[in-house]
Structures are given as C-alpha cells and as structure tokens.
Enzyme design. Sequence first.
Site, PDB file in Angstrom:
ATOM      1  N   HIS A 130       0.819  -1.205   0.000  1.00  0.00           N
ATOM      2  CA  HIS A 130       0.000   0.000   0.000  1.00  0.00           C
ATOM      3  C   HIS A 130       0.856   1.260   0.000  1.00  0.00           C
ATOM      4  CE1 HIS A 130      -3.080  -2.574   2.432  1.00  0.00           C
ATOM      5  NE2 HIS A 130      -3.145  -2.837   1.141  1.00  0.00           N
ATOM      6  N   LYS A 153       6.271   5.948   7.245  1.00  0.00           N
ATOM      7  CA  LYS A 153       5.784   5.066   8.310  1.00  0.00           C
ATOM      8  C   LYS A 153       6.960   4.566   9.146  1.00  0.00           C
ATOM      9  CE  LYS A 153       1.892   3.400   5.566  1.00  0.00           C
ATOM     10  NZ  LYS A 153       1.283   2.265   4.881  1.00  0.00           N
ATOM     11  N   HIS A 186       4.304  -0.289   0.982  1.00  0.00           N
ATOM     12  CA  HIS A 186       4.628  -1.022   2.201  1.00  0.00           C
ATOM     13  C   HIS A 186       3.691  -2.216   2.364  1.00  0.00           C
ATOM     14  CE1 HIS A 186       4.018  -1.785   6.559  1.00  0.00           C
ATOM     15  NE2 HIS A 186       5.328  -1.838   6.515  1.00  0.00           N
ATOM     16  N   TYR A 199       2.221   1.269  13.892  1.00  0.00           N
ATOM     17  CA  TYR A 199       2.989   2.201  13.069  1.00  0.00           C
ATOM     18  C   TYR A 199       2.492   3.625  13.207  1.00  0.00           C
ATOM     19  CZ  TYR A 199      -0.745   1.258   9.599  1.00  0.00           C
ATOM     20  OH  TYR A 199      -1.953   1.093   8.951  1.00  0.00           O
ATOM     21  N   ASP A 223      -6.539  -6.035  -1.776  1.00  0.00           N
ATOM     22  CA  ASP A 223      -5.197  -6.518  -2.103  1.00  0.00           C
ATOM     23  C   ASP A 223      -5.245  -7.603  -3.174  1.00  0.00           C
ATOM     24  OD1 ASP A 223      -4.131  -4.698  -0.360  1.00  0.00           O
ATOM     25  OD2 ASP A 223      -3.864  -6.125   1.271  1.00  0.00           O
TER      26      ASP A 223
END
Length: 182
Positions: free
Chosen positions: A62, A71, A118, A131, A169
């Site tokens: 993403h 992040k 990521h 995160y 996804d």
Amino acid sequence: MKVTPTNIPEVLVIEPKVFGDSRGFFLESFNQKAFDEVVGEHVEFVQDNHSRSARGVLRGLHYQIEQPQGKLVRVARGAVFDVAVDVRKSSPTFGQWVGVELSEDNHKQMWVPAGFAHAFLVLSETADFMYKTTDYYAPAHERAIAWDDPELDIRWPDVGGLPSLSAKDSAAAAFRTAEVFD
C-alpha cells in the site's frame, strides 16, 4: 539506538536499546529528537495505528499517491516479514525492495519514508503491528500493488500456503501499470 541502513539507503532498520532483567524489559519505542537525528531532518507524525492479524495474513503493498505517508513500523506481539518497495520513478532504486523480520523478540523497527509501497506478512500465530504515519489516511489516494508481482520478485517467507488477502489486495495493480511517484 542502533541504526542500520538497508540496500535502499532511505529505508532504515532501527533497534532501540532494551533494558531487561528477570522481571521483563523496558525500551523507548520513540524519541522525537533521536529519530530526527537518525533521519537527518524533522519528521512529524500525525497518526498512530495498531493492526492485529493472524498467521498468513498479508497486508499491502500500500501507498498513497497524494498525501504520501512515511511510516515508522514495529511489532509489539508476534512476528512479521516487513517489506518496502521504492515507487519513486526518479529514484536509482525504483522498483527495488527490502524486507526485514520485525518481532516482539528482536524489537526492530523500520523507517519507510514517503514514496514507498509497504506490506507485511504475519509469520506468528497472531501479530500486533503498530505504526506511526507522517500524514493522515486518505482512502481516495490509496493505491496497492500486487504482493506477488513477478517484476518485483519479492521473496516472501513460506507460511504454509498462499497468504490471506483482503479483496482490495487481491485486486491490486501490477507494478508495471501502477500509478507511481515521479
């Protein structure tokens, strides 16, 4: 803290000092001054996120094409294989990836700057993934690249079968056709 550059210099592995004894441990998971020194600039975080996932869940790859997010990621419980892919077309490392195991035992963190896709794959029975982000979640600008894109050739650890993916996804774009940064 110990800082280790990866094969992509902007992506860093950060290992905080851990003070432990028979009672448990203490670590400082974030210190603004120390973090800014490590990355060489002031980085402002605006959001903290906590995700819990079962073994074999893969979340990503993403990124946000507008309002890009840096992040700082870590695992509070369990273990994951964490991946960053450079999606900055003007970068000498465009299309390259790095992967690091993050776990409750090794206490490692990874700094994934803006401009990177990521993802993480859960290796333990469950994992609590935490995160900090440098910008707010913006669903209209979120993009996803297929986790198994052959052009990227990410070497994911074996979790006993195909990973469990969200519908988003599962429908992610091929790297070749993905919208990327200039």
